[in-house]
Structures are given as structure tokens and as C-alpha cells.
Design a protein around this motif. Structure first.
Motif, mmCIF file in Angstrom:
data_model
loop_
_atom_site.group_PDB
_atom_site.id
_atom_site.type_symbol
_atom_site.label_atom_id
_atom_site.label_comp_id
_atom_site.label_asym_id
_atom_site.label_seq_id
_atom_site.Cartn_x
_atom_site.Cartn_y
_atom_site.Cartn_z
ATOM 1 N N ARG A 248 0.840 -1.202 0.000
ATOM 2 C CA ARG A 248 0.000 0.000 0.000
ATOM 3 C C ARG A 248 0.874 1.250 0.000
ATOM 4 N NH1 ARG A 248 -5.022 2.127 -0.692
ATOM 5 N NH2 ARG A 248 -5.382 3.888 0.651
ATOM 6 N N ALA A 249 1.937 1.253 0.821
ATOM 7 C CA ALA A 249 2.845 2.405 0.872
ATOM 8 C C ALA A 249 3.531 2.616 -0.474
ATOM 9 C CB ALA A 249 3.877 2.211 1.980
ATOM 10 N N GLU A 250 3.948 1.536 -1.119
ATOM 11 C CA GLU A 250 4.572 1.650 -2.441
ATOM 12 C C GLU A 250 3.584 2.200 -3.470
ATOM 13 O OE1 GLU A 250 6.055 -2.185 -3.490
ATOM 14 O OE2 GLU A 250 7.787 -2.049 -2.157
ATOM 15 N N ASP A 251 2.338 1.718 -3.422
ATOM 16 C CA ASP A 251 1.325 2.181 -4.362
ATOM 17 C C ASP A 251 1.000 3.655 -4.144
ATOM 18 O OD1 ASP A 251 1.245 -0.319 -5.478
ATOM 19 O OD2 ASP A 251 -0.634 -0.916 -4.530
ATOM 20 N N ILE A 252 0.972 4.098 -2.895
ATOM 21 C CA ILE A 252 0.724 5.511 -2.599
ATOM 22 C C ILE A 252 1.879 6.362 -3.121
ATOM 23 C CG2 ILE A 252 0.626 7.199 -0.722
ATOM 24 C CD1 ILE A 252 -1.086 5.146 0.809
ATOM 25 N N ALA A 253 3.106 5.900 -2.872
ATOM 26 C CA ALA A 253 4.280 6.640 -3.334
ATOM 27 C C ALA A 253 4.300 6.738 -4.862
ATOM 28 C CB ALA A 253 5.553 5.975 -2.827
ATOM 29 N N ALA A 254 3.814 5.703 -5.538
ATOM 30 C CA ALA A 254 3.788 5.712 -6.997
ATOM 31 C C ALA A 254 2.563 6.439 -7.547
ATOM 32 C CB ALA A 254 3.812 4.275 -7.517
ATOM 33 N N GLY A 255 1.629 6.796 -6.677
ATOM 34 C CA GLY A 255 0.421 7.489 -7.130
ATOM 35 C C GLY A 255 -0.599 6.573 -7.772
ATOM 36 N N LEU A 256 -0.524 5.281 -7.463
ATOM 37 C CA LEU A 256 -1.440 4.319 -8.078
ATOM 38 C C LEU A 256 -2.783 4.220 -7.361
ATOM 39 C CD1 LEU A 256 1.096 1.448 -8.791
ATOM 40 C CD2 LEU A 256 0.210 3.142 -10.394
ATOM 41 N N VAL A 257 -2.821 4.565 -6.089
ATOM 42 C CA VAL A 257 -4.063 4.471 -5.318
ATOM 43 C C VAL A 257 -4.335 5.794 -4.616
ATOM 44 C CG1 VAL A 257 -3.918 1.982 -4.917
ATOM 45 C CG2 VAL A 257 -2.892 3.535 -3.284
ATOM 46 N N GLN A 258 -5.587 6.033 -4.314
ATOM 47 C CA GLN A 258 -5.975 7.244 -3.628
ATOM 48 C C GLN A 258 -5.738 7.076 -2.130
ATOM 49 O OE1 GLN A 258 -10.053 8.194 -4.301
ATOM 50 N NE2 GLN A 258 -9.840 10.282 -3.556
ATOM 51 N N MET A 259 -5.227 8.122 -1.491
ATOM 52 C CA MET A 259 -4.957 8.070 -0.058
ATOM 53 C C MET A 259 -6.236 8.298 0.733
ATOM 54 S SD MET A 259 -1.414 10.145 0.505
ATOM 55 C CE MET A 259 -1.360 11.296 -0.844
ATOM 56 N N ASN A 260 -6.316 7.646 1.885
ATOM 57 C CA ASN A 260 -7.411 7.966 2.802
ATOM 58 C C ASN A 260 -6.983 9.170 3.639
ATOM 59 O OD1 ASN A 260 -5.847 7.055 4.998
ATOM 60 N ND2 ASN A 260 -6.678 4.985 4.851
ATOM 61 N N GLY A 261 -7.851 9.638 4.529
ATOM 62 C CA GLY A 261 -7.567 10.842 5.296
ATOM 63 C C GLY A 261 -6.322 10.752 6.145
ATOM 64 N N ARG A 262 -6.140 9.644 6.804
ATOM 65 C CA ARG A 262 -4.966 9.472 7.669
ATOM 66 C C ARG A 262 -3.682 9.502 6.849
ATOM 67 N NH1 ARG A 262 -5.641 4.340 10.200
ATOM 68 N NH2 ARG A 262 -7.203 5.364 11.454
ATOM 69 N N GLU A 263 -3.685 8.797 5.722
ATOM 70 C CA GLU A 263 -2.493 8.777 4.873
ATOM 71 C C GLU A 263 -2.232 10.149 4.267
ATOM 72 O OE1 GLU A 263 -3.099 4.121 3.534
ATOM 73 O OE2 GLU A 263 -3.998 5.736 2.373
ATOM 74 N N LEU A 264 -3.281 10.858 3.906
ATOM 75 C CA LEU A 264 -3.122 12.197 3.361
ATOM 76 C C LEU A 264 -2.519 13.134 4.413
ATOM 77 C CD1 LEU A 264 -3.591 14.027 0.924
ATOM 78 C CD2 LEU A 264 -5.858 14.531 1.847
ATOM 79 N N PHE A 265 -2.981 13.013 5.659
ATOM 80 C CA PHE A 265 -2.436 13.841 6.733
ATOM 81 C C PHE A 265 -0.954 13.544 6.966
ATOM 82 C CE2 PHE A 265 -1.584 14.854 11.205
ATOM 83 C CZ PHE A 265 -1.951 16.194 11.219
ATOM 84 N N VAL A 266 -0.557 12.282 6.869
ATOM 85 C CA VAL A 266 0.846 11.914 7.074
ATOM 86 C C VAL A 266 1.719 12.415 5.928
ATOM 87 C CG1 VAL A 266 2.431 9.943 7.156
ATOM 88 C CG2 VAL A 266 0.354 9.932 8.523
ATOM 89 N N HIS A 267 1.238 12.269 4.691
ATOM 90 C CA HIS A 267 2.059 12.604 3.525
ATOM 91 C C HIS A 267 1.932 14.068 3.092
ATOM 92 C CE1 HIS A 267 3.365 8.500 2.811
ATOM 93 N NE2 HIS A 267 2.126 8.101 3.013
ATOM 94 N N GLU A 268 0.774 14.648 3.283
ATOM 95 C CA GLU A 268 0.531 16.031 2.848
ATOM 96 C C GLU A 268 -0.149 16.820 3.965
ATOM 97 O OE1 GLU A 268 1.633 16.953 -0.069
ATOM 98 O OE2 GLU A 268 2.053 14.999 -0.921
ATOM 99 N N PRO A 269 0.539 17.101 5.063
ATOM 100 C CA PRO A 269 -0.113 17.771 6.193
ATOM 101 C C PRO A 269 -0.559 19.204 5.878
ATOM 102 C CG PRO A 269 2.230 17.562 6.592
ATOM 103 C CD PRO A 269 1.937 16.797 5.338
#
Length: 81
Positions: free
Chosen positions: A52-73
């Protein structure tokens, strides 16, 4: 046919099974199995998290709120505007 099954079930029900578990395992064997089972489940969970972390880093999947807060505060910072 129904009467035969009923008679057969009555015969089986009247004879108690002296050993309901013919292949008992020791406590050590059970604990080893349980540790292996927990380790396998943990490994699967870790692999899914890593993927999931690799897919988020590659932009393949949409982030949920928690992941968005961690990556794009900055998205949640109300003081910028």
C-alpha cells in the motif's frame, strides 16, 4: 430410507466414543502451531502495508484521510489561507 437413517443414528449415538480426538497434539506442538499462525498473519499484514505504501508513493491508489495527513499535512493547515 428415513427409518434406516434414524436406526443407524440411534446405533451410533448409543456407543460413546472413548477418544473423540484420535490424534491429540501436545501443548508444545499447539504453541508452535499458534506462533507459526500468528507469524504468517503478521507477515501478510506487513506485506499488504508495504505494498500500500509503495502504491501511494507511486500514485497508483488514492490516499485515505490518515495517509493524506501523514504525507501532505499542509492540506489540513487552515492558517495558510
Amino acid at each position: 430410507m428415513g427409518a434406516e437413517a434414524e436406526n443407524h443414528q440411534q446405533k451410533l449415538g448409543s456407543v460413546p466414543n472413548p477418544n473423540p480426538n484420535p490424534n491429540p497434539i501436545s501443548e508444545a506442538q499447539f504453541l508452535a502451531w499458534k506462533r507459526r499462525k500468528v507469524a504468517d498473519a503478521s507477515a501478510k499484514k506487513d506485506e499488504a502495508t508495504r505494498k500500500r505504501a509503495e502504491d501511494i508513493a507511486a500514485g497508483l491508489v488514492q490516499m485515505n484521510g490518515r495517509e493524506l495527513f501523514v504525507h501532505e499535512p499542509w492540506v489540513f493547515d487552515n492558517n495558510l489561507y
